[in-house]
Enzyme design. Structure first.
Site: not given
Ligand code: F6P
Length: 377
Positions: A121, A145, A147, A190, A242, A292
């Site tokens: 990303g 990504t 997002d 996101g 979020e 996730h």
């Molecule tokens: O950037 C991708 C993402 O899934 C975001 O949407 C989210 O805020 C973040 O990564 C979550 O990160 P992690 O996998 O470290 O919890």
């Protein structure tokens, strides 16, 4: 004797469906173009930490049958920034951030790699650019990504998959929301961009969509719920990104992050919205975060194709030009975009974009409308 031309590929940051398709496509294209291809395990850790798996030779056999699989066969890392690399120094067992970029570049060169394909990303592309500024020979970035927040490309792979999963979840929540006459609040990832919430909310028939780009008030949401009740639709689906926040309020943060990760972990806004709506409407409310789930499993056909195109284009640019840059899609054509553009910020939802206009005309509430509007209709 002709020298073997070697390139490396790595995947960094959070995973996204389509990473394996990029690895497969880039590997096959590179082999076809006469390169030997190696994968760096776990972001950059494979080159910096003896226990992190080192390098893996990518040949036809190794990338067979992976194009449809989620995750990444190379592994990835959120705490693998070589400029702030977690390192245990003598006298302590707690890792501290150490600038290991020069080590990394030295090992990259020792291996005889002439270029890196960095799949990641905006954060990963920023690191790739900084490595080049320090002396890494050449990088072609591949933006990734769920997002969809990378500047320079109209879309990133992983986004379509995330939207599809979120849409299916909203579809499923409809039936239970209706049966119980409840307000369901669904949180989607996101980060600071509302693309997933907007697109999935629209496709899934949500009634309220809350995104970071449009700070919300509770009054219009309460009015929307009352309007629906008045029409005999005694349930309401609220999709919240979020990173959304009430006007004048703060983003909900699960974890502030640390020096290795750099960014805070967002989450928890759906629970706040649930509580507040229950208090204000006296209706049964429930909330959940899809979390996730949106990143798990294989890519949609669209993401798979985009990832395959990005992977091969990365190699094409390596072969056909001397430039570094990030592959990007615009008007269905893959182009090479500069690192400067890609790392210049975050691509957020323009509040007056076509999809927002579409949603508003269909009666979706973004939490910024004048409440009277709902009673006037
Ligand atoms: O950037 C991708 C993402 O899934 C975001 O949407 C989210 O805020 C973040 O990564 C979550 O990160 P992690 O996998 O470290 O919890």
């Amino acid at each position: 004797m002709k020298k073997t031309r070697k390139i490396a590929i790595n995947t960094g940051g959070g995973d996204a469906p389509g990473l394996n398709a990029v690895i497969r496509a880039a590997t096959l294209a590179a082999i076809e173009s006469g390169f030997e291809v190696w994968g760096i395990r776990n972001g950059y850790r494979g080159l910096l930490e003896p226990s992190a798996g080192g390098l893996v030779r990518l040949d036809r056999e190794r990338v067979r049958g992976i194009g449809h699989l989620g995750g990444t066969i190379l592994g990835t890392a959120n705490r693998g920034d070589p400029f702030h690399f977690p390192t245990v120094v003598p006298g302590s067992h707690i890792p501290v951030p150490v600038d290991r970029a020069d080590d990394l570049i030295a090992r990259f060169k020792e291996q005889g790699f002439e270029a890196l394909i960095a799949v990641g990303g905006d954060g990963s592309q920023r690191i790739a650019k900084m490595l080049m500024d320090r002396g890494l020979p050449r990088v072609i970035g591949v933006p990734k990504t769920i997002d969809n927040d990378v500047i320079g490309t109209e879309v990133t792979f992983g986004f379509d998959t995330a939207v599809s999963i979120a849409t299916e979840a909203i579809d499923r929540l409809h039936t239970t929301a209706e049966s119980h006459e409840r307000v369901m609040v669904i949180e989607v990832m996101g980060r600071n961009a509302g693309w997933i919430a907007l697109r999935a909310g629209l496709a899934g028939g949500a009634d309220v969509v809350l995104i970071p780009e449009i700070p919300f008030h509770y009054e219009p949401i309460v009015a929307k719920i009352a309007q629906r009740d008045g029409r005999g639709r005694s349930f309401t689906l609220v999709v919240v990104a979020e990173g959304a926040k009430p006007a004048g309020g703060q983003v909900s943060v699960k974890d502030e992050g640390d020096v290795f990760r750099g960014v805070a972990q967002l989450g928890g806004i759906a629970a706040h919205v649930e509580k507040e709506l229950a208090r204000r409407t006296n209706k049964e409310c429930r909330s959940m975060s899809l979390g996730h789930l949106l990143r798990g499993g294989g890519p949609t056909t669209f993401d798979r194709q985009l990832a395959l195109r990005f992977g091969t284009a990365a190699v094409r640019y390596l072969v056909e030009s001397g430039a570094s840059g990030v592959v990007a899609i615009r008007a269905d054509t893959i182009e090479l975009c500069s690192f400067e553009v890609v790392t210049s910020g975050t691509k957020t939802v323009p509040p007056d974009c076509d999809t927002v206009k579409t949603a508003r005309l269909m009666g979706l509430c973004f939490g910024d409308e004048r409440p009277e509007r709902f009673f006037a209709i």
